[in-house]
Scaffold this active site. Structure first.
Site, PDB file in Angstrom:
ATOM      1  CG  HIS A 154     -54.623  -6.814 -23.325  1.00 59.57           C
ATOM      2  ND1 HIS A 154     -53.616  -6.544 -22.430  1.00 59.57           N
ATOM      3  CD2 HIS A 154     -55.179  -7.993 -22.927  1.00 59.57           C
ATOM      4  CE1 HIS A 154     -53.564  -7.510 -21.526  1.00 59.57           C
ATOM      5  NE2 HIS A 154     -54.494  -8.402 -21.799  1.00 59.57           N
ATOM      6  CE  LYS A 158     -56.893  -5.042 -20.261  1.00 65.28           C
ATOM      7  NZ  LYS A 158     -58.051  -5.570 -19.527  1.00 65.28           N
TER       8      LYS A 158
HETATM    9  P1  NAD Z   1     -66.616  -6.780 -22.975  1.00 68.68           P
HETATM   10  O1  NAD Z   1     -66.743  -5.295 -22.999  1.00 68.68           O
HETATM   11  O2  NAD Z   1     -66.646  -7.523 -24.273  1.00 68.68           O
HETATM   12  O3  NAD Z   1     -67.777  -7.403 -22.054  1.00 68.68           O
HETATM   13  C1  NAD Z   1     -68.266  -6.808 -20.891  1.00 68.68           C
HETATM   14  C2  NAD Z   1     -69.760  -6.997 -20.885  1.00 68.68           C
HETATM   15  O4  NAD Z   1     -70.262  -6.522 -19.626  1.00 68.68           O
HETATM   16  C3  NAD Z   1     -70.445  -6.173 -22.000  1.00 68.68           C
HETATM   17  O5  NAD Z   1     -71.274  -7.016 -22.777  1.00 68.68           O
HETATM   18  C4  NAD Z   1     -71.222  -5.142 -21.224  1.00 68.68           C
HETATM   19  O6  NAD Z   1     -72.430  -4.754 -21.877  1.00 68.68           O
HETATM   20  C5  NAD Z   1     -71.500  -5.908 -19.922  1.00 68.68           C
HETATM   21  N1  NAD Z   1     -71.979  -5.028 -18.865  1.00 68.68           N
HETATM   22  C6  NAD Z   1     -71.731  -3.691 -18.703  1.00 68.68           C
HETATM   23  N2  NAD Z   1     -72.462  -3.222 -17.660  1.00 68.68           N
HETATM   24  C7  NAD Z   1     -73.148  -4.261 -17.153  1.00 68.68           C
HETATM   25  C8  NAD Z   1     -74.078  -4.403 -16.084  1.00 68.68           C
HETATM   26  N3  NAD Z   1     -74.426  -3.358 -15.330  1.00 68.68           N
HETATM   27  N4  NAD Z   1     -74.588  -5.625 -15.831  1.00 68.68           N
HETATM   28  C9  NAD Z   1     -74.261  -6.685 -16.600  1.00 68.68           C
HETATM   29  N5  NAD Z   1     -73.400  -6.620 -17.652  1.00 68.68           N
HETATM   30  C10 NAD Z   1     -72.852  -5.419 -17.918  1.00 68.68           C
HETATM   31  O7  NAD Z   1     -65.292  -7.093 -22.166  1.00 68.68           O
HETATM   32  P2  NAD Z   1     -64.506  -8.474 -22.040  1.00 68.68           P
HETATM   33  O8  NAD Z   1     -63.378  -8.481 -22.987  1.00 68.68           O
HETATM   34  O9  NAD Z   1     -65.474  -9.623 -22.039  1.00 68.68           O
HETATM   35  O10 NAD Z   1     -63.875  -8.291 -20.584  1.00 68.68           O
HETATM   36  C11 NAD Z   1     -64.697  -8.100 -19.459  1.00 68.68           C
HETATM   37  C12 NAD Z   1     -63.828  -7.876 -18.227  1.00 68.68           C
HETATM   38  O11 NAD Z   1     -63.088  -9.066 -17.939  1.00 68.68           O
HETATM   39  C13 NAD Z   1     -62.786  -6.763 -18.385  1.00 68.68           C
HETATM   40  O12 NAD Z   1     -62.638  -6.105 -17.148  1.00 68.68           O
HETATM   41  C14 NAD Z   1     -61.524  -7.529 -18.753  1.00 68.68           C
HETATM   42  O13 NAD Z   1     -60.342  -6.835 -18.437  1.00 68.68           O
HETATM   43  C15 NAD Z   1     -61.690  -8.742 -17.888  1.00 68.68           C
HETATM   44  N6  NAD Z   1     -60.950  -9.930 -18.310  1.00 68.68           N
HETATM   45  C16 NAD Z   1     -60.431 -10.702 -17.324  1.00 68.68           C
HETATM   46  C17 NAD Z   1     -59.792 -11.872 -17.641  1.00 68.68           C
HETATM   47  C18 NAD Z   1     -59.310 -12.763 -16.520  1.00 68.68           C
HETATM   48  O14 NAD Z   1     -58.769 -13.851 -16.809  1.00 68.68           O
HETATM   49  N7  NAD Z   1     -59.514 -12.382 -15.264  1.00 68.68           N
HETATM   50  C19 NAD Z   1     -59.652 -12.264 -18.977  1.00 68.68           C
HETATM   51  C20 NAD Z   1     -60.205 -11.459 -19.973  1.00 68.68           C
HETATM   52  C21 NAD Z   1     -60.863 -10.294 -19.628  1.00 68.68           C
END
Ligand code: NAD
Length: 266
Positions: A154, A158
């Site tokens: 990744h 991440k």
């Molecule tokens: P990212 O860090 O870019 O985005 C996460 C967002 O959540 C940030 O903007 C952050 O400010 C926000 N956040 C933090 N605390 C918060 C709160 N209290 N309330 C609301 N928002 C809040 O990360 P990302 O790459 O977008 O990934 C997010 C999550 O999704 C990770 O856990 C990642 O592993 C997961 N993910 C899952 C899949 C899937 O298919 N299930 C795919 C990609 C990523």
């Protein structure tokens, strides 16, 4: 009828693509774009922040009072817990993609799913869900003479490691082959006494540049290696899966659903 959607983690890498694709599809009404209250973009136009064109929705630090059908959460574990509570309170469906959850947090998902429909998936792509299923089947077909190693790759941003998808692959292999999960996992190897244990499943997390997501399962024995692998080219693959899941989930009875249920692929 348009689905009334709340996006949590709305200024994140996934959140932005979910906002953009939901808008583009014309099938959703964005009720709220929720972010952490101290995010620098709070108060800004969520559509512009997501490069999806202007919208009348501002990024907010609060869960909305307005009526909604479903929330999609791709944030971080503590925020996901608050989203579960919000969905329970409002009795709306929840699509949860956030990974790195503790056992206690996963237990909370199960408890919530007795009252509201919840879809939890560590990976929302069609191909990866096929791989989840295939990994268990290949492991049982090859048998215990084949060592199993999972490599996930990744981007450098991440937070959690190993990826939730690598753990799901390992969990499915354990289920299919009668191994203990997570007891059979070896996370990386180092040191002078790092000999592979018979039956162990090795998991290795690579972090480099802007890799969207690559998962490989290696089955190796004396004389041959079988590798099955999935590469995500774009986050839109996950975002589209999450939106498809959100549409599917609204109106379902309370239960814990998986992407397998949504895609009807198995
Ligand atoms: P990212 O860090 O870019 O985005 C996460 C967002 O959540 C940030 O903007 C952050 O400010 C926000 N956040 C933090 N605390 C918060 C709160 N209290 N309330 C609301 N928002 C809040 O990360 P990302 O790459 O977008 O990934 C997010 C999550 O999704 C990770 O856990 C990642 O592993 C997961 N993910 C899952 C899949 C899937 O298919 N299930 C795919 C990609 C990523």
């Amino acid at each position: 009828m348009k689905t009334k959607l709340v996006v949590v983690g709305a200024a994140g890498r996934m959140g932005k693509r979910i906002l953009a694709l939901a808008t583009e599809s014309g099938q959703f009404n964005i009720v709220a774009a929720v972010e952490r209250p101290d995010h620098p973009d709070i108060g800004k136009d969520a559509g512009l922040a997501a490069a999806a064109g202007p919208s009348n929705i501002k990024l907010t630090g609060d869960y909305p009072d307005a009526a909604a059908d479903v929330a999609i959460d791709f944030s971080q574990p503590e925020a996901a817990v608050a989203t579960i509570d919000y969905c329970l309170q409002k009795k709306i469906a929840l699509v949860l993609g956030t990974t790195g959850l503790s056992d206690q947090q996963r237990e909370k998902i199960k408890t919530a799913s007795r009252k509201i429909p919840v879809l939890y998936a560590t990976n929302m792509s069609v191909g990866m869900n096929v791989l989840f299923n295939l990994a268990g089947k290949v492991a049982s077909m090859l048998g215990e003479e084949y060592d199993i190693e999972i490599i996930e790759q990744h981007h450098r941003f991440k937070k959690d490691a190993p990826s939730g998808s690598a753990l799901t692959l390992a969990e499915n292999i354990c289920k299919a082959t009668g191994r203990d999960f997570p007891g059979s996992i070896t996370y990386g190897r180092s040191g002078k006494e790092a000999l592979r244990q018979q039956g162990a499943i090795g998991i290795h997390a690579v972090r480099a540049g802007d890799i969207t997501g690559i998962h490989s399962v290696i089955f190796g024995t004396l004389g041959e290696t079988v590798t099955i692998s999935h590469t995500a080219h774009t986050r839109d693959t996950f975002a589209r899966g999450a939106l498809r899941a959100a549409k599917w989930l609204v109106g379902k009875k309370p239960a814990l659903y998986s992407m397998t249920d949504v895609l009807g692929i198995l």
